[in-house]
Design an enzyme around this catalytic site. Structure first.
Site, short mmCIF file in Angstrom:
data_model
loop_
_atom_site.label_atom_id
_atom_site.label_comp_id
_atom_site.label_asym_id
_atom_site.label_seq_id
_atom_site.Cartn_x
_atom_site.Cartn_y
_atom_site.Cartn_z
N PHE A 1 28.14 27.02 35.03
CA PHE A 1 27.89 28.44 35.11
C PHE A 1 26.75 28.93 34.23
CE2 PHE A 1 29.71 31.49 37.42
CZ PHE A 1 29.74 32.67 36.72
N GLN B 1 38.98 26.06 30.91
CA GLN B 1 38.32 27.28 31.35
C GLN B 1 37.87 27.15 32.80
OE1 GLN B 1 35.69 28.91 27.88
NE2 GLN B 1 35.79 26.71 27.55
N ASP C 1 38.69 24.99 39.08
CA ASP C 1 38.54 24.12 40.24
C ASP C 1 39.76 23.25 40.57
OD1 ASP C 1 38.31 21.97 38.31
OD2 ASP C 1 36.23 22.58 38.05
N HIS D 1 41.28 30.69 33.03
CA HIS D 1 40.55 31.58 33.92
C HIS D 1 41.08 31.56 35.36
CE1 HIS D 1 37.01 31.33 30.85
NE2 HIS D 1 37.94 32.18 30.48
N CYS E 1 48.06 37.99 48.00
CA CYS E 1 47.99 39.30 48.66
C CYS E 1 48.37 40.37 47.64
CB CYS E 1 48.96 39.34 49.85
SG CYS E 1 49.13 41.02 50.51
N CYS F 1 45.70 39.68 54.35
CA CYS F 1 46.99 38.99 54.46
C CYS F 1 47.45 38.94 55.92
CB CYS F 1 48.02 39.71 53.61
SG CYS F 1 49.68 39.04 53.71
N CYS G 1 50.84 41.28 56.09
CA CYS G 1 50.88 42.73 55.90
C CYS G 1 49.50 43.40 55.95
CB CYS G 1 51.57 43.07 54.58
SG CYS G 1 50.52 42.81 53.15
N THR H 1 32.29 22.22 26.71
CA THR H 1 32.22 23.67 26.62
C THR H 1 31.30 24.08 25.48
OG1 THR H 1 33.48 25.68 26.14
CG2 THR H 1 34.37 23.65 25.25
ZN ZN Z 1 50.57 40.66 52.30
#
Ligand code: ZN
Length: 245
Positions: free
Chosen positions: A42, A110, A113, A128, A136, A157, A160, A198
């Site tokens: 990063f 941290q 993945d 993280h 959702c 989702c 819903c 790090t």
């Molecule tokens: Zn949902």
């Protein structure tokens, strides 16, 4: 004053000795652990910050951007943050073995993945979050990284229609309290703390190493870190090679 080793074979043999003595070591890792698996660092010079996008990556990965530019967030997120072809490297694999052998109590990472779990580690505290958990925001249904990758636009989702958000800590969001407490406990109880891959610049995560009360700190990182001054041993070499023991 810390002893510094640049030769990776020598580093591997020193790490082997220290882990062999340890009964509850903790590995605290960052982006450098995953770069050997092909996941871009990063903050490194050729990392994400230097690629060209409409907005700086740090802004695109902020909570505010997620709320205000949700579709652009997911365009960036799918393209740059999910890397499902990556596989664990030697460091991930050796750490998983050390846990099975009774030397390593936990990995505090941290990275988002999931490569430590893929390598077989069980006690992994993901400061993280993880791209592999997506929730959702309305009903709590969870989705895989594959599902998010295959979705289009803003992922909704299936049950819903609520917005599905990656369980990843964005800039401007706080760390998960339970993960933080578990990480502090593991580090406070450790007899060996190995900090790897790090630069220790992202707070509050980087401040966690201050909870270590044991006797031995080892840093494995190509570039100098703020923890070097309190380390007993600094291995300034490739992390995957340093774990080749
Ligand atoms: Zn949902």
């Amino acid at each position: 004053m810390a002893c510094t080793i640049t030769d990776s074979q020598e580093a591997a043999s020193e790490l082997a000795k220290r882990f062999d003595r340890a009964r509850r070591a903790v590995f605290f890792g960052g982006a450098g652990v995953s770069t050997a698996s092909g996941i871009p660092d990063f903050r490194s010079a050729d990392g994400l910050y230097h690629q060209h996008f409409a907005y700086p990556p740090e802004e695109m990965l902020s909570h505010g951007f997620f709320i205000s530019h949700t579709e652009e967030f997911f365009d960036f997120y799918r393209e740059r943050m999910i890397c499902l072809t990556a596989r664990p490297n030697r460091a991930h694999a050796r750490l998983a073995e050390l846990e099975r052998e009774g030397h390593l109590a936990a990995v505090v990472t941290q990275n988002i993945d999931g490569l430590h779990q893929m390598a077989g580690s069980r006690a992994v505290h993901e400061l993280h979050g993880s791209v592999h958990r997506n929730v959702c925001q309305r009903c709590g249904e969870t989705y895989s990284a594959e599902w998010v990758l295959e979705s289009e636009g803003v992922p909704r989702c299936e049950k819903c229609g609520g917005l599905v958000k990656p369980d990843v800590v964005l800039y401007g969001e706080s760390l998960d309290e339970r993960v933080l407490i578990a990480s502090v406990q593991a580090i406070a109880q450790a007899d060996l703390l190995v900090i790897g891959g790090t630069s220790l610049v992202v707070y509050p995560a980087a401040g966690l190493v201050d909870y270590f009360g044991g006797s031995e700190v080892v840093v494995v990182n190509r570039d100098p870190t703020p923890a070097d001054s309190r380390a007993d041993l600094v291995c300034a070499c490739d992390i995957a090679a340093a774990f080749d023991f």
